[in-house]
Write an enzyme that holds these catalytic residues in place. Structure first.
Site, PDB file in Angstrom:
ATOM      1  N   GLU A  65      38.543 -26.267 -74.275  1.00 22.26           N
ATOM      2  CA  GLU A  65      38.423 -26.505 -72.842  1.00 22.26           C
ATOM      3  C   GLU A  65      36.979 -26.769 -72.426  1.00 22.26           C
ATOM      4  O   GLU A  65      36.634 -26.695 -71.247  1.00 22.26           O
ATOM      5  CB  GLU A  65      39.011 -25.327 -72.063  1.00 22.26           C
ATOM      6  CG  GLU A  65      40.492 -25.142 -72.366  1.00 22.26           C
ATOM      7  CD  GLU A  65      41.150 -24.045 -71.548  1.00 22.26           C
ATOM      8  OE1 GLU A  65      40.565 -23.572 -70.561  1.00 22.26           O
ATOM      9  OE2 GLU A  65      42.270 -23.659 -71.913  1.00 22.26           O
TER      10      GLU A  65
ATOM     11  N   LYS B 127      51.335 -21.426 -64.608  1.00 21.86           N
ATOM     12  CA  LYS B 127      51.287 -22.674 -65.380  1.00 21.86           C
ATOM     13  C   LYS B 127      52.704 -23.226 -65.341  1.00 21.86           C
ATOM     14  O   LYS B 127      53.627 -22.594 -65.884  1.00 21.86           O
ATOM     15  CB  LYS B 127      50.913 -22.397 -66.830  1.00 21.86           C
ATOM     16  CG  LYS B 127      49.499 -21.871 -67.064  1.00 21.86           C
ATOM     17  CD  LYS B 127      49.418 -21.323 -68.502  1.00 21.86           C
ATOM     18  CE  LYS B 127      47.999 -21.054 -68.943  1.00 21.86           C
ATOM     19  NZ  LYS B 127      47.976 -20.206 -70.175  1.00 21.86           N
TER      20      LYS B 127
HETATM   21  P1  PGA Z   1      46.554 -22.228 -73.402  1.00 19.62           P
HETATM   22  O1  PGA Z   1      45.344 -21.353 -72.876  1.00 19.62           O
HETATM   23  O2  PGA Z   1      46.712 -23.406 -72.537  1.00 19.62           O
HETATM   24  O3  PGA Z   1      46.128 -22.549 -74.813  1.00 19.62           O
HETATM   25  O4  PGA Z   1      47.764 -21.327 -73.363  1.00 19.62           O
HETATM   26  C1  PGA Z   1      45.050 -21.161 -71.544  1.00 19.62           C
HETATM   27  C2  PGA Z   1      45.046 -19.684 -71.190  1.00 19.62           C
HETATM   28  O5  PGA Z   1      45.284 -18.823 -72.054  1.00 19.62           O
HETATM   29  O6  PGA Z   1      44.860 -19.351 -70.032  1.00 19.62           O
HETATM   30 ZN    ZN Z   2      45.260 -17.057 -70.555  1.00 13.80          ZN
END
Ligand code: PGA
Ligand code: ZN
Length: 423
Positions: free
Chosen positions: A208, A338
């Site tokens: 990221e 998410k």
């Molecule tokens: P991921 O990580 O998209 O790899 O799940 C993001 C997070 O853990 O917040």
């Molecule tokens: Zn997370």
């Protein structure tokens, strides 16, 4: 309301060079819009399942041609001619899939359709996407989210140098998105320069965009964060606070948390995190304990008290049943939302509603595998998120969302939400 004329998908690549989908929806009224689908790496066990091809000869089995077919055949056949009302569309997708975790059609296919239909409907109506998303939940946008932006990374998004996944910057005194990004860019540059001095090499970045040097331990990561904030001429805790994604599920084994050479019990882990929060200007702690360590979460939440919000990501997986359990047991007081953890906008809206009913804070988050699509910014504004978590400021799949936030800010003149109180 217009009806769905057609749905199509193609396979594209995400920011890790792995296949994902772009879904296009065409309405009978003429509007046509696409949506690209993100993908996680540090995934929760209770997440909805992406459909991957499993062909080892192509993208190591990660291909998405089966998910493309899900969209263009069964989903398109079921939705063609249906009105584009979001809840009806999403409920059709859920029923057509028929599994608890979206494994048949694929959560990736389903999410792409859900977002593409919403975007085409907004276009058809001639309203900005964030306003359309706000209307969907009966909300009217009053603020822009506070950004939480990766500075340092470890865990599954880097080489595992430190177990903790992310240390993030929270531009607490910024009154605009533009100002917040300017402050964060200054700290990121100061940190990158210090890393060059300390480790005498240009540092690689994690998935990221966070810097990922070989820190001796988590305290060193936090010390360097505070130093970089000060080096940028900002006051730690007043101008710039800290958020952490511990992502503890990923270093939990057989009842122990593996931190460096230590194997901590849950009470030891709680004590350690409480110490970090007291010693550093930390305002948000995500996944401090493992996703199935339900027994110890209430004590963790109590230990953080009002010092920092206790955020559930892997613990909750944007899943209403898990959120309800966390509310009932007082396990956390903030939701990391998410959409692809659950699959559709309608289900994610139910997760949001539950969290808000319990007066939780809400962070809307990208995934570690992202695309250049920017719908997340519209979602965070439209659904009134307190925080948005996208990643760092050096990669275009992240900047697409920050740049969209700046566009929304310019056009809406909304203020940034009043969080956190300085620490
Ligand atoms: P991921 O990580 O998209 O790899 O799940 C993001 C997070 O853990 O917040
Ligand atoms: Zn997370």
């Amino acid at each position: 309301m217009s009806t769905i004329h057609n749905l199509q998908a193609i396979e594209i690549l995400d920011s890790r060079g792995r296949p994902t989908l772009e879904v296009t929806c065409e309405l009978a009224g003429g509007a046509r819009a696409s949506a690209q689908v993100p993908s996680g790496a540090s995934t929760g066990q209770a997440e909805a399942m992406e459909l991957r091809d499993g062909d080892p000869g192509r993208h190591s089995g990660m291909g998405c041609r089966k998910a493309v077919l899900s969209v263009s055949v069964p989903i398109a056949n079921a939705l063609r001619g249906q009105t584009a009302k979001q809840s009806d569309v999403d409920n059709t997708l859920i029923a057509l899939d028929g599994t608890a975790n979206k494994a048949r059609l694929g959560a990736n296919a389903i999410l792409g359709v859900s977002i593409a239909v919403a975007r085409a409907s907004a276009l058809q109506r001639g309203v900005p996407f964030y306003r359309y998303l706000a209307e969907m939940i009966g909300h009217s946008p009053k603020s822009l989210p506070r950004m939480t932006i990766n500075l340092f990374s470890g865990g599954k998004h880097a080489g595992g140098q430190v177990p903790v996944q992310d240390v993030l910057l929270v531009p607490a005194s910024a009154t605009t998105i533009d100002q917040g990004l300017t402050m964060v860019c200054a700290v990121y540059k100061a940190a990158a320069a210090a890393m060059m001095d300390n480790h005498s090499a240009r540092l690689l970045t994690a998935d990221e965009g966070g810097l990922a040097p070989p820190f001796a331990d988590v305290e060193a990561m936090l010390d360097d964060t505070v130093a970089a904030i000060a080096a940028a001429g900002l006051r730690p805790g007043d101008d710039m606070s800290i958020a952490m994604d511990i992502a503890a599920s990923h270093f939990y084994d057989d009842g122990r948390y593996l931190i460096g050479t230590e194997k901590c019990t849950a009470p030891e882990m709680i004590e350690r995190i409480e110490r970090w929060v007291r010693d550093y200007p930390i305002v948000s702690v995500e996944d401090p304990l493992a996703e199935n360590d339900w027994k110890h979460w209430p004590a963790m939440r109590a230990a953080l008290g009002d010092l920092a919000i206790t955020v559930g990501d892997d613990l909750l997986c944007t899943n209403p049943a898990r959120i309800q359990r966390a509310i009932d047991t007082n396990s956390c007081n903030a939701l990391l939302l998410k959409v692809n953890q659950i699959g559709t906008l309608t289900e994610a809206a139910e997760s949001l509603r539950l969290a808000r009913t319990a007066q939780w804070s809400v962070t809307i988050s990208a995934r570690s595998g992202e695309t250049e699509d920017n719908w997340l910014a519209d979602l965070a504004v439209g659904w009134g998120a307190d925080q948005i978590k996208v990643g760092s400021v050096t990669q275009s799949e992240r900047l697409a969302k920050y740049n969209r936030l700046m566009t929304i800010e310019e056009e809406s003149r909304l203020p940034v939400v009043n969080w956190p109180q300085s620490r």
